[in-house]
Design an enzyme around this catalytic site. Structure first.
Site, PDB file in Angstrom:
ATOM      1  N   CYS A 274      95.425  25.856  47.291  1.00 21.12           N
ATOM      2  CA  CYS A 274      96.089  24.675  46.725  1.00 21.12           C
ATOM      3  C   CYS A 274      96.249  24.739  45.211  1.00 21.12           C
ATOM      4  CB  CYS A 274      95.335  23.414  47.124  1.00 21.12           C
ATOM      5  SG  CYS A 274      95.081  23.287  48.907  1.00 21.12           S
TER       6      CYS A 274
ATOM      7  N   HIS B  91     101.702  17.164  49.921  1.00 19.36           N
ATOM      8  CA  HIS B  91     101.027  18.340  49.363  1.00 19.36           C
ATOM      9  C   HIS B  91     101.540  19.636  49.983  1.00 19.36           C
ATOM     10  CE1 HIS B  91      98.070  21.117  47.975  1.00 19.36           C
ATOM     11  NE2 HIS B  91      97.246  21.020  49.001  1.00 19.36           N
TER      12      HIS B  91
ATOM     13  N   CYS C 137      91.304  20.822  43.539  1.00 13.83           N
ATOM     14  CA  CYS C 137      90.420  21.614  44.390  1.00 13.83           C
ATOM     15  C   CYS C 137      91.297  22.569  45.183  1.00 13.83           C
ATOM     16  CB  CYS C 137      89.646  20.707  45.346  1.00 13.83           C
ATOM     17  SG  CYS C 137      90.716  19.754  46.451  1.00 13.83           S
TER      18      CYS C 137
END
Length: 436
Positions: free
Chosen positions: A99, A392, A422
């Site tokens: 990510c 996302h 994160c």
């Protein structure tokens, strides 16, 4: 040796974020159904170049990322170069950091500028949860290799006899960590229990995120940084993120069942990010080249940091480890920041990190600091809404965060902003930008 990070080239010029752009983000199998990450990447880079009015052949390097990679085009960056009018000699390579992927691509281009190897580059990332590399079982894969070597019909039949019906079923991409077998949702559930984060607090954060994102869109604040995406066969377009609950009501969140721990859990689909499709990119230059070409950058990179922790327990604590390092390298404290943008993978993960920012015990035991990172001022935190609302697309989120915080700082007359996330594998990323 100084703790301060010098994010400049040999001439003392800062790394300028000239502009940033993204596609609208769309829930899986909706507006971008059938559109690959590569196609979205080409789409956003083409539009970024068009808006900048920069000759594509001026781009010296493109670093791009993708988390869910397609075997047919493993180097998405090079394919984007070949599909967007850039010079065929433009350096291009792909990165992946889960990510935090587009944080990594941005830093890679920035470091190339810092070393003097180039003055102009593009970084970003794209992911599709709608166009996936559907695989086959290990047994079938083994058999297919053997079939390729078989010389007779008898050998081929013998290979087929080893297979059962279940071996022929397609295998979707894994959603669990390779090393632990835990999904991100299970990790978020683990963190909710570790830090005693209530369902009510998670739902409240999700509601806040959707409410602020709705207000942001309605105020027209994202027009400069979100393009209109025309989707093949070009009979439709998307011009707005479609995950946002525009009529979010806090009481409706309580109606959903837990998604990962049905009996005792608190993490639901409503307080988690959905699977999302989208792409983003930033145009980076040395400060001198940007000024020579007449650009007014939206921001400059002041510092950055990447960290890694153990994956077996609460591995989505990346912001709590990367942020103090980025602050130290910038010579700043948390209270010095004008704005904070933290990736909201899950409300539980976000709240856990926020809690640990203010914990002296965490700072002493985990960071070796004698004081907490700092209490987060909510008037500075994700003021436009966050990933819980926008969605996302894994590799696209980092450059969304950076672009969004730069534009908001511009609207406020400048200042410094933190973008942090994160990432799977226990990874963390943080970047501090300054805006004039």
């Amino acid at each position: 040796m100084s703790d301060r990070q010098q994010v400049t080239n040999a001439r003392g010029e800062r790394i300028a974020i000239v502009s940033g752009l993204r596609t609208p983000f769309a829930k899986q199998a909706t507006a971008f159904h059938g559109v690959s990450a590569l196609d979205m990447g080409k789409m956003v880079v083409n539009e970024l170049l068009a808006r900048s009015e920069l000759d594509p052949k001026e781009i010296e390097q493109l670093v791009y990322g993708q988390v869910v990679q397609m075997p047919a085009a493993p180097n998405i960056a090079r394919e984007i170069v070949l599909g967007t009018g850039m010079n065929v000699s433009t350096d291009a390579y792909s990165v992946t950091r889960a990510c935090a992927t587009s944080f990594q691509s941005t830093v890679n281009v920035a470091e190339s500028i810092m070393t003097g190897n180039l003055d102009i580059g593009i970084a970003g990332g794209a992911d599709s949860s709608s166009v996936l590399p559907i695989g086959v079982s290990k047994k079938l894969a083994h058999a297919l290799v053997d079939l390729n070597k078989a010389r007779s019909l008898g050998q081929r039949l013998s290979i087929f006899r080893r297979l059962g019906l279940k071996d022929l079923l397609p295998v979707p991409p894994a959603v669990a960590e390779y090393s632990t077998g835990l999904s991100m949702g299970q990790t978020a559930e683990q963190m909710a229990k570790t830090y005693n984060i209530s369902r009510a607090d998670q739902d409240a954060l999700a509601h806040r995120s959707h409410t602020l994102a709705t207000e942001t869109w309605n105020a027209g604040k994202l027009a400069e940084e979100v393009m209109v995406a025309h989707v093949p066969p070009y009979k439709a377009f998307i011009d707005r993120d479609n995950n946002i609950r525009e009529n979010s009501k806090l009481e409706s969140y309580a109606k959903l069942r837990p998604a990962f721990d049905r009996k005792h859990g608190s993490v639901t689909a409503a307080n988690s990010t959905p699977l999302t499709d989208g792409a983003s990119a930033v145009l980076l230059m040395s400060e001198g080249r940007a000024k020579a070409l007449g650009y007014t950058p939206i921001g400059y990179i002041k510092s950055y940091a990447f960290t890694a922790i153990d994956v077996w327990e609460d591995m989505l604590m990346g912001p709590s480890y990367a942020t103090p390092l980025a602050l130290k390298r910038a010579g700043m404290e948390l209270e010095d920041l004008t704005l904070i943008e933290m990736h909201e993978a899950f409300a539980a993960q976000t709240l856990a990190n926020m809690q640990m920012f203010g914990s002296k015990k965490f700072a002493e035991e985990k960071l070796g600091r004698n004081r907490a990172i700092g209490e987060i001022d909510m008037s500075k935190f994700n003021v436009l809404g966050g990933s819980l609302a926008y969605g996302h697309p894994f590799a696209a989120t980092g450059t969304r965060l950076v672009t969004q915080v730069c534009h908001e700082l511009k609207r406020r007359g400048g200042g410094t902003g933190l973008a942090t996330a994160c990432a799977a594998g226990g990874l963390g990323a943080a970047m501090i930008v300054e805006v004039e």
